[in-house]
Design an enzyme around this catalytic site. Structure first.
Site, short mmCIF file in Angstrom:
data_model
loop_
_atom_site.label_atom_id
_atom_site.label_comp_id
_atom_site.label_asym_id
_atom_site.label_seq_id
_atom_site.Cartn_x
_atom_site.Cartn_y
_atom_site.Cartn_z
N LEU A 85 -5.65 -1.44 3.53
CA LEU A 85 -6.45 -2.65 3.71
C LEU A 85 -7.92 -2.28 3.92
CD1 LEU A 85 -4.29 -4.96 6.01
CD2 LEU A 85 -4.08 -4.47 3.58
N CYS A 86 -8.78 -3.16 3.43
CA CYS A 86 -10.21 -2.90 3.49
C CYS A 86 -10.78 -3.36 4.84
CB CYS A 86 -10.88 -3.61 2.33
SG CYS A 86 -12.45 -2.89 1.93
#
Ligand SMILES: *Cc1c(COP(=O)(O)O)cnc(C)c1O
Length: 408
Positions: A358-359
């Site tokens: 996930l960013c």
């Protein structure tokens, strides 16, 4: 280098690769068709329940708190092992009914039950643990409209809490249950209404690994139940003593001394006050039964270095295992038990952080811990993933989708 939490004692390796119930990690991923995935071991769950039964007085019923892990194949295993199920929504009720669970073994707690949920529970014959006078009014009115006899218990907001517990559910102002002094009038009113009176539900907290704390809470819980029986002047057919038995997640955590808890409760059961002489008792547990039985496996996509630090970037993350990232009910981030599954026996060679895909910088499954040198393609195992993993993580966040789940 930061420490990792203790790996539960149920796991070993075959040819250097982590095995779960006799099957190696790669074979499990192949069976599920993809990573990341959660694997739950029925064998470990059976062992957990057996050791609990051996330690607890035989008169104490054992309930499973479905919110810890509602995976249907796991519920089927559990249905052979426990005496009852505790649910907290109509969705969980529908799942249990779909699994063929006897509704008379089910009780339903939780603030903010909607009318439709009360109706579904009363129709099915589930026990409602009432959280307020207003909820009691609604339940009684719905039962009358349906011409059903509702099964009603009162959830009490105890004035004490479970010391050292991860999540406090009692002690002071709470959205859960009725304050102690308001319980006796409602108990009398329920009995007078002709409902099937099911006694008290007293849950004081969760995730305690101190036997001393649990023993003290159980003492206070029994004392409170007896006092409520005395003050309300109505019998106490049943008391749900709560639970709160915790598991070791973090460095330095040690397992709960179950025999000590069982022995103390046995002593109390042998000398119950008059008000509780005919009472049936249960405890309700979630994570203690299933937490250590689950492993989350995720594959290293890339090994990356930045400013001298090593990052193992995996195809899973906090969207499946929020708790391991430190963002579910913990104040200070500490490492869960995490290992390189495909190099399970290899010595520590370097410091690395396992980060999800996930960013967001929140997505970190292990922070600056010691691992064997891992490469793209290796599998990472996050342990203690059987409770509050798949079910308590934001799986829609960033659109990667849910993890696979299998029971072996
Ligand atoms: C969450 C909850 C449980 C289960 O807690 P664990 O820590 O998983 O054992 C039991 N009872 C109630 C009322 C709960 O809210």
């Amino acid at each position: 280098m930061k420490l990792l939490g203790p790996i539960p004692p149920y796991f070993s390796s075959i040819n250097g690769i982590l095995e779960i119930s006799g099957e190696v990690s790669e074979a499990l991923v192949a069976r599920a068709g993809s990573s990341p995935l959660f694997i739950y071991s029925a064998e470990i769950i059976r062992q957990r329940v057996a050791s609990l039964r051996a330690a607890m007085p035989s008169s104490i019923g054992l309930h499973y708190a479905v919110k810890a892990n509602p995976f249907l194949p796991l519920i089927h295993v559990m249905s052979e092992l426990v005496d009852g199920f505790d649910i907290a929504s109509a969705g969980e009720l529908a799942n249990l009914l779909g699994a063929g669970i006897d509704p008379r073994k089910v009780s339903f707690a939780g603030p903010g039950k909607r009318d439709a949920e009360l109706e579904a529970a009363i129709t099915a014959g589930v026990t409602l643990n009432l959280e307020s006078e207003a909820e009691a009014d609604r339940a009684l009115a719905i039962a009358e409209r349906l011409s059903r006899t509702p099964r009603l218990a009162i959830r009490v907001n105890p004035s004490f809490d479970l010391k050292g517990s991860g999540m406090k559910m009692g002690g002071g102002a709470k959205p859960f249950g009725l304050d102690e002094d308001r319980v006796p009038p409602l108990a009398r009113r329920i009995v007078a209404s002709g409902a099937e009176w099911r006694g008290y539900h007293i849950f004081a907290g969760s995730q305690a690994i101190s036997a001393e704390a649990i023993i003290e809470t159980q003492r206070q819980t029994l004392e409170l139940a007896a006092r409520l029986g005395r003050e309300s002047g109505v019998p106490v057919p049943h008391v749900n003593l709560g639970g709160g038995f915790g598991i070791p997640y973090f460095p330095g955590d040690t397992p709960l001394d179950l025999p000590a808890v069982g022995a103390a409760l046995g002593d109390r059961m042998a000398s119950l006050p008059e008000e509780l002489a005919k009472t049936e008792f249960c405890i309700e547990l979630g994570r203690y039964l299933v937490g250590e039985a689950g492993v989350y496996l995720t594959r290293v996509i890339e090994r990356k270095e930045s400013h001298g630090e090593v990052f193992l970037i995996v195809d899973g993350g906090m969207h499946h295992q929020l708790a391991a990232s430190g963002n579910f009910g913990t104040v200070v981030r500490r490492n869960y038990p995490v290992a390189i599954a495909t190099r399970f026996d290899a010595p520590v060679e370097e410091e690395a952080s396992v980060v999800g895909c996930l960013c967001t910088p929140l997505d970190r499954l292990a922070d600056k811990a010691g691992f064997p040198r891992a490469e793209a393609g290796d599998l990472v195992a996050v342990f203690c993933a059987g409770a509050y993993g798949a079910t308590a993580s934001p799986m829609h966040f960033l659109g990667h989708g849910p993890a696979a789940e299998i029971l072996v």
